[in-house]
Each structure stands twice: as C-alpha cells, then as structure tokens.
Enzyme design. Sequence first.
Site, PDB file in Angstrom:
ATOM      1  CB  THR A  32      -1.116   0.141   1.338  1.00 27.72           C
ATOM      2  OG1 THR A  32      -1.987   0.914   0.902  1.00 27.72           O
ATOM      3  CG2 THR A  32      -0.298   0.265   2.453  1.00 27.72           C
ATOM      4  CB  CYS A  38      -3.453   6.659   6.206  1.00 28.16           C
ATOM      5  SG  CYS A  38      -4.835   7.584   5.331  1.00 28.16           S
ATOM      6  CG  HIS A  55      -4.253   2.510   3.385  1.00 28.20           C
ATOM      7  ND1 HIS A  55      -3.480   2.911   2.452  1.00 28.20           N
ATOM      8  CD2 HIS A  55      -4.690   3.583   3.508  1.00 28.20           C
ATOM      9  CE1 HIS A  55      -3.078   4.123   2.283  1.00 28.20           C
ATOM     10  NE2 HIS A  55      -3.852   4.741   3.404  1.00 28.20           N
TER      11      HIS A  55
END
Length: 167
Positions: A32, A38, A55
């Site tokens: 990712t 995040c 995520h």
Amino acid sequence: MKRLETNDETITRRKIGIAEYAVVTDETVLVTSGLGSCLGIILYDQRNSVSGLIHVMLPSVDHARDTTPAKFVDTGLPLLIDEMVEAGADANRLRAWIVGGSEMLQFNSTGESIGSRNIAMAEQLLEELGIRLVDADIGGNHGRSLRFDPAEETVSIRTADDSIQQI
C-alpha cells in the site's frame, strides 16, 4: 493482482488502496502507498499462512457520515481479523506491524493529529485483542509506502525521500 518476475521467480503482488483491505493465504506480497496520517496495519498468522493488510484513514467511526468499516481503525481492524479467521487464521497467533500515522493533519481542539490518534487507537485495540505488535514505523512528518512479504516475514518501508528500511 500483479505478477512480477524476479530472478527466475514469479511473485504475486496485491495493492491495497485507502479504506481497503486484503486477506491472502499464500505468499502474495501485500503493498500500500500514500500512508501519511493513515495507517497500514499488517496482521500475520505464520503457522496457517494467512496475511492481512488494511489501509485505514481515521481512528473511529464515531460522528462519521461515511461509515465504510475499512476506513476506520476501530471498525477496520476487527473486520480484518474476522476475515482472516474465516480464511483459516488463528486469532490467538496473529502478530502485527503498524506503519504510518505521520503528523500531517490536525482537526481537533486538543491539537492531537489524526496520525497520533490513529496510532493510539491501533495500539489500544491490538492490546485489548491480545495481538502482539512485532514492530512499527510510525509518527514523524513524512509519507510512507509499505510492502509485506509473508515468505520472508518482512515489512519494507519506502519514505517520501526514497529511503528504504525494513522492520
């Protein structure tokens, strides 16, 4: 899924986007990118060869208009665990890695950033669920991308300045 050729081996790679997750039962590499505030949370059951990556963007679904479970730590992590158990993982054998949570956005009056609140929620939930945190690359003020290779049991992190480290 994407297949990559490297030194006579074919590696399968699966990319997970924001507010998405994946569970695999083979040696598929999970990746990712765009981890600012995040978090990328990796869970792994080595004995049963089940890997998962989510995520997440925000710590809690409370007061949210969009309640997509994978968008939030408090709903996404239990969702990932449930999917992994369904795929054959033993919840008591899961181990975790956390990447991201940079200090990029501040939205509340206490001055706590989204990144630090994401980290706190993830650590709290992992502790409550009895999941051992193996390692983390969290905080700071830079973006990251991650790559989890279950065959090697390594997490590679590339930062915005193109440096790479493993945890």
